[in-house]
Design a protein around this motif. Structure first.
Motif, PDB file in Angstrom:
ATOM      1  N   GLY A   1       0.807  -1.206   0.000  1.00 40.26           N
ATOM      2  CA  GLY A   1       0.000   0.000   0.000  1.00 40.26           C
ATOM      3  C   GLY A   1       0.839   1.255   0.000  1.00 40.26           C
ATOM      4  N   VAL A   2       0.138   2.372  -0.165  1.00 41.25           N
ATOM      5  CA  VAL A   2       0.826   3.661  -0.235  1.00 41.25           C
ATOM      6  C   VAL A   2      -0.133   4.772   0.171  1.00 41.25           C
ATOM      7  N   PHE A   3       0.425   5.811   0.786  1.00 36.07           N
ATOM      8  CA  PHE A   3      -0.301   7.059   0.978  1.00 36.07           C
ATOM      9  C   PHE A   3      -0.022   7.906  -0.255  1.00 36.07           C
ATOM     10  N   PHE A   4      -1.047   8.400  -0.872  1.00 37.27           N
ATOM     11  CA  PHE A   4      -0.891   9.342  -1.974  1.00 37.27           C
ATOM     12  C   PHE A   4      -1.393  10.679  -1.446  1.00 37.27           C
ATOM     13  N   ALA A   5      -0.475  11.502  -0.955  1.00 37.04           N
ATOM     14  CA  ALA A   5      -0.838  12.740  -0.273  1.00 37.04           C
ATOM     15  C   ALA A   5      -0.428  13.933  -1.123  1.00 37.04           C
ATOM     16  N   ASP A   6      -1.360  14.799  -1.373  1.00 39.04           N
ATOM     17  CA  ASP A   6      -1.119  15.985  -2.175  1.00 39.04           C
ATOM     18  C   ASP A   6      -2.109  17.050  -1.746  1.00 39.04           C
ATOM     19  N   VAL A   7      -1.734  18.309  -1.884  1.00 34.10           N
ATOM     20  CA  VAL A   7      -2.648  19.369  -1.458  1.00 34.10           C
ATOM     21  C   VAL A   7      -3.880  19.395  -2.340  1.00 34.10           C
TER      22      VAL A   7
ATOM     23  N   VAL B   1      -7.532  -1.377  -3.824  1.00 34.54           N
ATOM     24  CA  VAL B   1      -8.554  -0.525  -3.226  1.00 34.54           C
ATOM     25  C   VAL B   1      -7.991   0.895  -3.125  1.00 34.54           C
ATOM     26  N   PHE B   2      -8.671   1.839  -3.757  1.00 34.24           N
ATOM     27  CA  PHE B   2      -8.351   3.262  -3.629  1.00 34.24           C
ATOM     28  C   PHE B   2      -9.324   3.834  -2.604  1.00 34.24           C
ATOM     29  N   VAL B   3      -8.811   4.522  -1.594  1.00 39.03           N
ATOM     30  CA  VAL B   3      -9.658   5.121  -0.567  1.00 39.03           C
ATOM     31  C   VAL B   3      -9.419   6.627  -0.590  1.00 39.03           C
ATOM     32  N   ASP B   4     -10.405   7.370  -1.093  1.00 44.48           N
ATOM     33  CA  ASP B   4     -10.269   8.816  -1.108  1.00 44.48           C
ATOM     34  C   ASP B   4     -10.659   9.387   0.250  1.00 44.48           C
ATOM     35  N   GLU B   5     -10.015  10.488   0.598  1.00 46.85           N
ATOM     36  CA  GLU B   5     -10.200  11.108   1.912  1.00 46.85           C
ATOM     37  C   GLU B   5      -9.986  10.070   3.014  1.00 46.85           C
ATOM     38  N   SER B   6      -8.884   9.349   2.873  1.00 43.90           N
ATOM     39  CA  SER B   6      -8.582   8.253   3.804  1.00 43.90           C
ATOM     40  C   SER B   6      -8.444   8.724   5.245  1.00 43.90           C
ATOM     41  N   HIS B   7      -8.193  10.009   5.434  1.00 44.35           N
ATOM     42  CA  HIS B   7      -8.087  10.539   6.803  1.00 44.35           C
ATOM     43  C   HIS B   7      -9.390  10.359   7.585  1.00 44.35           C
TER      44      HIS B   7
ATOM     45  N   ILE C   1     -12.300  -5.077   3.731  1.00 35.35           N
ATOM     46  CA  ILE C   1     -12.230  -4.853   2.284  1.00 35.35           C
ATOM     47  C   ILE C   1     -10.776  -4.808   1.817  1.00 35.35           C
ATOM     48  N   CYS C   2      -9.903  -4.189   2.593  1.00 35.45           N
ATOM     49  CA  CYS C   2      -8.504  -3.983   2.184  1.00 35.45           C
ATOM     50  C   CYS C   2      -7.619  -5.212   2.392  1.00 35.45           C
ATOM     51  N   GLN C   3      -8.077  -6.153   3.177  1.00 39.57           N
ATOM     52  CA  GLN C   3      -7.254  -7.314   3.503  1.00 39.57           C
ATOM     53  C   GLN C   3      -6.774  -8.032   2.249  1.00 39.57           C
ATOM     54  N   ASN C   4      -5.456  -8.266   2.177  1.00 37.61           N
ATOM     55  CA  ASN C   4      -4.799  -8.978   1.063  1.00 37.61           C
ATOM     56  C   ASN C   4      -4.945  -8.279  -0.282  1.00 37.61           C
ATOM     57  N   LYS C   5      -5.066  -6.966  -0.252  1.00 39.98           N
ATOM     58  CA  LYS C   5      -5.166  -6.193  -1.486  1.00 39.98           C
ATOM     59  C   LYS C   5      -4.121  -5.092  -1.473  1.00 39.98           C
ATOM     60  N   GLY C   6      -3.827  -4.544  -2.628  1.00 46.68           N
ATOM     61  CA  GLY C   6      -3.010  -3.347  -2.693  1.00 46.68           C
ATOM     62  C   GLY C   6      -3.886  -2.168  -2.320  1.00 46.68           C
ATOM     63  N   VAL C   7      -3.412  -1.324  -1.422  1.00 46.49           N
ATOM     64  CA  VAL C   7      -4.219  -0.227  -0.897  1.00 46.49           C
ATOM     65  C   VAL C   7      -3.566   1.106  -1.242  1.00 46.49           C
ATOM     66  N   ILE C   8      -4.348   2.002  -1.831  1.00 47.62           N
ATOM     67  CA  ILE C   8      -3.888   3.340  -2.169  1.00 47.62           C
ATOM     68  C   ILE C   8      -4.752   4.312  -1.377  1.00 47.62           C
ATOM     69  N   LEU C   9      -4.147   4.951  -0.375  1.00 47.96           N
ATOM     70  CA  LEU C   9      -4.855   5.886   0.492  1.00 47.96           C
ATOM     71  C   LEU C   9      -4.620   7.296  -0.028  1.00 47.96           C
TER      72      LEU C   9
END
Length: 197
Positions: free
Chosen positions: A3-9, A80-86, A102-110
């Motif tokens: 997984g990864v945090f995709f953080a941008d203003v 799984v892409f999760v927008d506004e993951s905060h 839902i995220c278990q055993n998946k690639g997660v993009i927060l």
């Protein structure tokens, strides 16, 4: 690292960049976003952007419909892409538990403009969506639970006003250590200054 945090203003195109990323991934994507960001008629909505970019095999669902997502089956989604993951910073809510399933055993993009809101536990809760707390794949920080316990202990007993100098020194040390030992391995982050240069 699963997984990864995709953080941008705000306003720099996280949805568009997510669509470009989704095109590079091998497997179906599930997008979880607030209802206002799923409006088919809105040019920047997840639904419209993923459609316009021709992302194959994706589905966009509202944050409020996680139970329905599980009921319909999640096994055929690989990412799984999760927008506004905060919004999932607390790991004691039913909504967080559903998202964990839902995220278990998946690639997660927060995806978030504000992954770190109030406490270090905000980040920890989100990390646990794709990293096992006691067996992480982050180099040098295998036991995230102990790492975050250490950060919490540094702040224990310090009051923001009564011990302001010590408190802010501890917050700065925690932020630096969190960035250097964890986030640099799992976060893609840009700032307006980096974009403009």
């Amino acid at each position: 690292r699963s997984g990864v945090f995709f953080a941008d203003v705000v306003g720099l195109g996280k949805t568009y960049m997510s669509a470009l990323l989704a095109l590079q991934l091998d497997g179906r994507c599930l997008v979880i976003a607030p209802p206002r960001l799923l409006d088919e008629d809105s040019p920047g909505s997840w639904t419209r952007v993923f459609r316009d970019f021709c992302v194959p095999g994706h589905k966009c669902v509202s944050i409020g419909k996680l139970e329905e997502v599980i009921a319909h089956g999640i096994e055929f989604y690989r990412y799984v892409f999760v927008d506004e993951s905060h919004r999932f910073k607390g790991d004691t809510t039913q909504r967080y538990e559903l998202l964990t399933r839902i995220c278990q055993n998946k690639g997660v993009i927060l995806v978030s403009a504000t992954p770190y809101n109030n406490t270090i536990d905000d980040v920890y809760s989100q990390l646990k969506l794709f990293q096992p707390p006691r067996n992480s794949t982050i180099p040098g920080t295998r036991d995230l639970e102990s790492f975050f316990d250490k950060l919490r202990a540094r702040l224990k007993g310090l009051h923001r006003i009564d011990n302001s100098e010590e408190y802010f020194d501890a917050v700065e040390k925690n932020a630096r250590e969190l960035r250097d030992r964890v986030l640099k391995f799992v976060m893609v982050r840009r700032t307006r200054r980096e974009i403009e240069t």
